[in-house]
Design a protein around this motif. Structure first.
Motif, PDB file in Angstrom:
ATOM      1  N   THR A   1       3.411   5.284 -16.257  1.00 47.33           N
ATOM      2  CA  THR A   1       4.300   4.467 -17.090  1.00 47.33           C
ATOM      3  C   THR A   1       5.751   4.871 -16.871  1.00 47.33           C
ATOM      4  O   THR A   1       6.639   4.013 -16.772  1.00 47.33           O
ATOM      5  CB  THR A   1       3.921   4.620 -18.578  1.00 47.33           C
ATOM      6  N   ALA A   2       6.002   6.165 -16.765  1.00 41.83           N
ATOM      7  CA  ALA A   2       7.370   6.634 -16.523  1.00 41.83           C
ATOM      8  C   ALA A   2       7.881   6.137 -15.179  1.00 41.83           C
ATOM      9  O   ALA A   2       9.043   5.744 -15.046  1.00 41.83           O
ATOM     10  CB  ALA A   2       7.421   8.165 -16.580  1.00 41.83           C
ATOM     11  N   TYR A   3       6.995   6.099 -14.173  1.00 42.41           N
ATOM     12  CA  TYR A   3       7.431   5.634 -12.852  1.00 42.41           C
ATOM     13  C   TYR A   3       7.684   4.129 -12.858  1.00 42.41           C
ATOM     14  O   TYR A   3       8.624   3.644 -12.207  1.00 42.41           O
ATOM     15  CB  TYR A   3       6.405   5.995 -11.786  1.00 42.41           C
ATOM     16  N   ALA A   4       6.861   3.392 -13.589  1.00 43.66           N
ATOM     17  CA  ALA A   4       7.098   1.949 -13.721  1.00 43.66           C
ATOM     18  C   ALA A   4       8.453   1.699 -14.377  1.00 43.66           C
ATOM     19  O   ALA A   4       9.193   0.794 -13.984  1.00 43.66           O
ATOM     20  CB  ALA A   4       5.976   1.314 -14.541  1.00 43.66           C
ATOM     21  N   LEU A   5       8.782   2.522 -15.373  1.00 43.60           N
ATOM     22  CA  LEU A   5      10.101   2.422 -16.012  1.00 43.60           C
ATOM     23  C   LEU A   5      11.199   2.730 -14.997  1.00 43.60           C
ATOM     24  O   LEU A   5      12.189   1.998 -14.909  1.00 43.60           O
ATOM     25  CB  LEU A   5      10.183   3.388 -17.192  1.00 43.60           C
ATOM     26  N   MET A   6      11.025   3.792 -14.228  1.00 47.22           N
ATOM     27  CA  MET A   6      12.028   4.183 -13.244  1.00 47.22           C
ATOM     28  C   MET A   6      12.303   3.056 -12.245  1.00 47.22           C
ATOM     29  O   MET A   6      13.450   2.784 -11.890  1.00 47.22           O
ATOM     30  CB  MET A   6      11.582   5.450 -12.505  1.00 47.22           C
ATOM     31  N   SER A   7      11.243   2.396 -11.814  1.00 40.75           N
ATOM     32  CA  SER A   7      11.428   1.301 -10.851  1.00 40.75           C
ATOM     33  C   SER A   7      12.037   0.078 -11.513  1.00 40.75           C
ATOM     34  O   SER A   7      12.874  -0.611 -10.912  1.00 40.75           O
ATOM     35  CB  SER A   7      10.100   0.951 -10.179  1.00 40.75           C
ATOM     36  N   ALA A   8      11.667  -0.186 -12.753  1.00 36.44           N
ATOM     37  CA  ALA A   8      12.181  -1.369 -13.456  1.00 36.44           C
ATOM     38  C   ALA A   8      13.673  -1.269 -13.720  1.00 36.44           C
ATOM     39  O   ALA A   8      14.378  -2.287 -13.718  1.00 36.44           O
ATOM     40  CB  ALA A   8      11.422  -1.571 -14.771  1.00 36.44           C
ATOM     41  N   VAL A   9      14.165  -0.043 -13.955  1.00 41.39           N
ATOM     42  CA  VAL A   9      15.575   0.115 -14.335  1.00 41.39           C
ATOM     43  C   VAL A   9      16.441   0.648 -13.194  1.00 41.39           C
ATOM     44  O   VAL A   9      17.576   1.053 -13.411  1.00 41.39           O
ATOM     45  CB  VAL A   9      15.726   1.011 -15.589  1.00 41.39           C
TER      46      VAL A   9
ATOM     47  N   ALA B   1       0.822  -1.214   0.000  1.00 41.55           N
ATOM     48  CA  ALA B   1       0.000   0.000   0.000  1.00 41.55           C
ATOM     49  C   ALA B   1       0.854   1.260   0.000  1.00 41.55           C
ATOM     50  O   ALA B   1       0.393   2.327  -0.408  1.00 41.55           O
ATOM     51  CB  ALA B   1      -0.930   0.004   1.206  1.00 41.55           C
ATOM     52  N   GLU B   2       2.095   1.138   0.460  1.00 45.38           N
ATOM     53  CA  GLU B   2       2.997   2.299   0.505  1.00 45.38           C
ATOM     54  C   GLU B   2       3.799   2.478  -0.775  1.00 45.38           C
ATOM     55  O   GLU B   2       4.560   3.439  -0.891  1.00 45.38           O
ATOM     56  CB  GLU B   2       3.959   2.159   1.693  1.00 45.38           C
ATOM     57  N   VAL B   3       3.651   1.579  -1.730  1.00 48.10           N
ATOM     58  CA  VAL B   3       4.412   1.675  -2.977  1.00 48.10           C
ATOM     59  C   VAL B   3       3.765   2.737  -3.873  1.00 48.10           C
ATOM     60  O   VAL B   3       2.611   2.589  -4.276  1.00 48.10           O
ATOM     61  CB  VAL B   3       4.461   0.327  -3.721  1.00 48.10           C
ATOM     62  N   PRO B   4       4.481   3.825  -4.174  1.00 48.10           N
ATOM     63  CA  PRO B   4       3.889   4.871  -5.020  1.00 48.10           C
ATOM     64  C   PRO B   4       3.768   4.412  -6.475  1.00 48.10           C
ATOM     65  O   PRO B   4       4.447   3.480  -6.902  1.00 48.10           O
ATOM     66  CB  PRO B   4       4.879   6.035  -4.891  1.00 48.10           C
ATOM     67  N   THR B   5       2.882   5.067  -7.200  1.00 49.96           N
ATOM     68  CA  THR B   5       2.695   4.731  -8.609  1.00 49.96           C
ATOM     69  C   THR B   5       3.199   5.838  -9.534  1.00 49.96           C
ATOM     70  O   THR B   5       3.261   5.645 -10.751  1.00 49.96           O
ATOM     71  CB  THR B   5       1.215   4.459  -8.933  1.00 49.96           C
TER      72      THR B   5
END
Length: 199
Positions: free
Chosen positions: A171-179, A143-147
């Motif tokens: 989508t940009a944040y998902a990219l930031m977390s993935a890389v 629940a604390e994981v930002p999107t």
């Protein structure tokens, strides 16, 4: 065993979030790839493309189709995809192995052209990594994981100015977390701090 934080301790004794314990493919991705630094142009273009295709779908669906996406999109070599024609678009729309969404396919081709264009300004890697924040979140529960974040919103705006599509703040944040630009591994996960970027 699942804890109240949402971490699941596997048979190997390692703690992962529930989504990463769902099946072997997701566990392998979580253990070896997600959140590790990606700085090369092709690698970043692939991940940006796959995050865009994931919009509205589960990541597991995209991950299962990744080999087919790589085959269909010439291993995500930007100049190869930038040269795609209407015939290539028709081929992709007929390829049942991938997500056949015309807007996402068109965005990927357009994003390849924008990636090539960015080489005159230092390149995609320098561009994307310029949005790395000064600090990373430290989520203890799912629940604390930002999107999204201020940086991901700024990155999305900047990418759009350079001609990219399907790159909103989420989508940009998902990219930031993935890389590895942010570390969204839960505190207590065996992967927390493993990128070498965030201690």
């Amino acid at each position: 065993m699942t804890t109240e934080t949402g971490l699941v301790t596997g048979d190997d004794g390692l703690a992962r979030p529930g989504w990463a314990a769902a099946d072997d493919l997701m566990r392998e991705y979580y253990d070896t790839e997600w959140g590790m630094p990606v700085t090369d142009e092709r690698g970043l273009f692939e991940r940006l493309s796959l995050e865009a295709f994931q919009s509205g779908l589960s990541w597991a669906t995209i991950l299962r189709k990744r080999p087919a996406f790589r085959a269909a999109f010439k291993d995500f070599v930007p100049e190869e995809v930038a040269a795609f024609t209407e015939a290539d678009t028709a081929r992709l729309l007929a390829d049942a192995r991938i997500v056949r969404n015309r807007a996402k396919i068109a965005a990927t081709i357009g994003n390849a052209r924008a990636t090539v264009g960015l080489r005159e300004k230092g390149g995609l890697s320098e561009f994307i990594w310029s949005f790395k924040p000064a600090a990373t979140p430290e989520p203890r529960t799912m629940a604390e994981v930002p999107t999204q974040s201020a940086e991901s919103a700024a990155m999305a705006r900047a990418l759009k100015r350079e001609g990219f599509a399907f790159v909103g703040p989420t989508t940009a944040y998902a990219l930031m977390s993935a890389v590895g630009m942010v570390d969204l591994h839960l505190v207590g996960s065996h992967r927390r701090g493993s990128s070498g970027i965030w201690s």
